[in-house]
Design a protein around this motif. Structure first.
Motif, PDB file in Angstrom:
ATOM      1  N   ALA A 125      -2.687  43.041  71.053  1.00 59.30           N
ATOM      2  CA  ALA A 125      -1.432  43.463  70.432  1.00 59.30           C
ATOM      3  C   ALA A 125      -0.247  42.732  71.048  1.00 59.30           C
ATOM      4  CB  ALA A 125      -1.256  44.968  70.577  1.00 59.30           C
ATOM      5  N   LEU A 126      -0.263  42.569  72.374  1.00 59.98           N
ATOM      6  CA  LEU A 126       0.846  41.898  73.041  1.00 59.98           C
ATOM      7  C   LEU A 126       0.905  40.422  72.656  1.00 59.98           C
ATOM      8  CD1 LEU A 126       3.184  42.222  74.984  1.00 59.98           C
ATOM      9  CD2 LEU A 126       1.612  41.731  76.873  1.00 59.98           C
ATOM     10  N   VAL A 127      -0.250  39.773  72.565  1.00 60.76           N
ATOM     11  CA  VAL A 127      -0.289  38.363  72.150  1.00 60.76           C
ATOM     12  C   VAL A 127       0.263  38.220  70.733  1.00 60.76           C
ATOM     13  CG1 VAL A 127      -1.802  36.441  71.580  1.00 60.76           C
ATOM     14  CG2 VAL A 127      -2.168  37.724  73.695  1.00 60.76           C
ATOM     15  N   ALA A 128      -0.168  39.116  69.836  1.00 59.60           N
ATOM     16  CA  ALA A 128       0.319  39.060  68.457  1.00 59.60           C
ATOM     17  C   ALA A 128       1.827  39.294  68.399  1.00 59.60           C
ATOM     18  CB  ALA A 128      -0.417  40.094  67.610  1.00 59.60           C
ATOM     19  N   LEU A 129       2.301  40.251  69.193  1.00 59.58           N
ATOM     20  CA  LEU A 129       3.736  40.529  69.224  1.00 59.58           C
ATOM     21  C   LEU A 129       4.525  39.309  69.700  1.00 59.58           C
ATOM     22  CD1 LEU A 129       4.340  44.119  70.665  1.00 59.58           C
ATOM     23  CD2 LEU A 129       5.185  43.188  68.519  1.00 59.58           C
ATOM     24  N   ARG A 130       4.079  38.695  70.773  1.00 60.07           N
ATOM     25  CA  ARG A 130       4.799  37.549  71.314  1.00 60.07           C
ATOM     26  C   ARG A 130       4.808  36.387  70.330  1.00 60.07           C
ATOM     27  NH1 ARG A 130       2.591  37.959  77.607  1.00 60.07           N
ATOM     28  NH2 ARG A 130       4.390  39.145  78.400  1.00 60.07           N
TER      29      ARG A 130
END
Length: 559
Positions: free
Chosen positions: A452-457
């Motif tokens: 989720a964090l990778v997608a957000l960034r």
């Protein structure tokens, strides 16, 4: 820390007992599971066995019994933030825990605590700029306020109930021009959430305000039309002498004479009220039982022990002037309303004053199946009111779901290389620490936090700065999803976290000491409620800060 954990996915508090930074991380670990619309509840049990089930971070934090001095400092600082902002307790606790954890790693790499604190302060400046750039202005009539209110209660109830409570809250605030003293909340058990309503008028809680309402009995259909209202700010008793004394009775005739004297005094007081044309008499303190009975017989509705905020609201709304004694009542001191009626609510009763000629007033009448549910509903609606007022105050709103913290992380990380001293490491650590919010939201939604964090960034790097973690755990546009929060909440959560972390990091050693004069700390290390808070400023009382418990209850946490 003295609270206990039976099962948890985090490190136990006992493992961190000797770590000066451990209490902050332990508090964060305790509250982590409550964050977001998918947050789970905590069952808080006090030593008498009473149980409270809640996922409100402030309620859980109030119930923690914390022995470690650093832990108490952190708790007090977070509670001070909660009283000022009204929301974001869990977010602040998580940020404090992550910042202290990151500081621990930086210290192991040789970075001095003052460099860490300076780096965090510099990062906070960039964080404010990033949130301001991301924010969208709203005005009190903007329909986005309903999204702000709905976001605050999403996950607490079903979707229809969340929308209904958001609508009730925003409509009530608009009706009083967002003036908090003109809006009161009452919670009663014995009904469904759907029975909750907004009342255009003042509700006087008779369970807490008056032992009886002789003027109405139990008839909800009876009402007074266009009554005059008098307010007495004190006790109402026929005895007005300040000196104490005793009366010795030696015969039945003397006893009869004493009773006749008391009856005459009561009759005189009642006649004074009735002759002035008073229909409703609200007393801030108690009314003598005999006087109360005679007032009811004379057609005057007596209401005693009126809560201070309700008493003051009645004065403003009815254009009445409060007096300290009946002798001071005159026609100019009396107020009026269009209607006064009794209402049975749950197992209690209220008096409703409607058609107010003076200041308008709104009341939220909340219902719940049990006392616990009713009180939890009240706490949730108070959070809802707080965020709606912040959004309407002119600061604007930002997308929720961790979008704001992701934007902050990116902004701070981009500026870290431009810092030419070792505090650049603290900026990098800050940028990583604030991602605890989107990571926790994803974890609580059952999604992989790293993915989720990778997608957000990636989305933010591509210019989609409104992307956040939705309730499903997927990454999507938060404005399109209606997930919105006032910019004041994440901004003040970050400020409180940085200030609290800096306070802890500057502590070099904990020393045993005798009671320190002027600090409000007794010999057992407990702090009085009216003394200084952890950040050195005067502690707010409940009346000043809008609720909350300064010391917390001696509860143990089992989760």
């Amino acid at each position: 820390m003295a609270f206990t954990t039976e099962t948890t996915g985090e490190s136990s508090t006992e493992e961190r007992a000797d770590d000066p930074l451990g209490p902050g991380m332990a508090i964060a670990a305790t509250l982590r599971g409550t964050l977001g619309p998918n947050g789970l509840d905590k069952m808080v049990i006090d030593r008498s066995g009473s149980v409270v089930v809640t996922n409100t971070g402030a309620t859980v934090l109030d119930g923690l019994e914390i022995d470690a001095p650093i832990g108490r400092v952190i708790r007090d600082a977070i509670q001070a933030h909660a009283r000022h902002v009204g929301d974001g307790t869990t977010t602040t606790a998580l940020l404090v825990g992550e910042l202290l954890d990151a500081a621990d790693e930086l210290a192991e790499r040789g970075l001095h605590p003052t460099s860490i604190v300076d780096g965090y302060a510099r990062a906070m400046s960039h964080a404010r700029d990033a949130l301001d750039e991301l924010s969208v202005p709203v005005d009190p009539n903007d329909e986005r306020l309903r999204e702000v209110a709905s976001t605050a209660v999403t996950g607490r109830w079903d979707e229809a109930s969340a929308r209904r409570f958001a609508d009730i809250t925003v409509d009530a605030l608009r009706a009083v021009d967002f003036d908090a003293p003109r809006l009161t909340i009452h919670a009663y058990p014995g009904g469904e959430l759907a029975d909750s309503e907004r009342v255009n008028g003042i509700l006087v809680n008779l369970d807490g305000s008056s032992t009886t309402i002789d003027g109405f009995g139990t008839d909800d259909r009876r009402a007074l039309a266009d009554p005059t209202v008098a307010l007495v700010d004190g006790e109402l008793t026929p005895s007005t002498t300040e000196a104490s004394g005793t009366v010795t009775v030696r015969s039945p005739d003397e006893l009869a004479a004493v009773r006749e004297h008391e009856r005459a005094a009561s009759d005189g007081l009642v006649r004074s009220v009735a002759d002035r044309g008073v229909d409703v008499l609200a007393c801030q303190k108690s009314i003598d039982d005999a006087v109360k009975t005679e007032l009811a017989r004379a057609g005057v509705l007596p209401i005693e022990r009126t809560r201070r905020d309700e008493f003051d609201a009645i004065a403003r709304a009815t254009d009445a002037t409060a007096v300290t004694a009946v002798d001071d009542l005159d026609r100019e001191a009396l107020g009026t309303v269009e209607r006064v009626r009794r209402r049975s609510v749950g197992g209690g009763a209220v008096i409703e004053l409607s058609g107010l000629p003076g200041e308008s007033h709104e009341s939220l009448l909340l219902r719940g199946g049990t006392p616990h549910v009713a009180e939890e509903t009240k706490r949730i609606v108070e959070d809802c009111l707080a965020v709606a007022r912040h959004a309407a105050s002119g600061g604007g709103v930002v997308p929720g779901g961790g979008a704001g913290m992701t934007a902050v992380s990116r902004a701070v990380a981009d500026r870290a290389p431009g810092v030419d001293d070792r505090s650049a490491l603290a900026l990098e650590a800050f940028a990583d620490a604030v991602t605890v919010i989107p990571r926790t939201l994803a974890r609580n939604a059952g999604a992989d936090p790293i993915d989720a964090l990778v997608a957000l960034r990636n989305r933010h790097r591509d210019g989609e700065t409104t992307a956040g973690v939705a309730r499903s755990g997927a990454v999507r546009d938060m404005f399109d999803a209606g997930v919105v929060e006032p910019v004041a909440v994440p901004a003040r959560c970050l400020e409180a976290a940085v200030r609290t972390a800096g306070l802890v990091l500057r502590v070099d050693e904990t020393l045993d000491a005798k009671p320190i004069e002027g600090t409000g700390v007794d010999g057992d290390g407990h702090r009085g409620r009216d003394h200084a808070a952890a950040d050195g400023r005067p502690r707010e009382t409940e009346d000043e800060g809008g609720g909350g418990h300064d010391g917390g209850y001696p509860w143990a946490l089992s989760h």
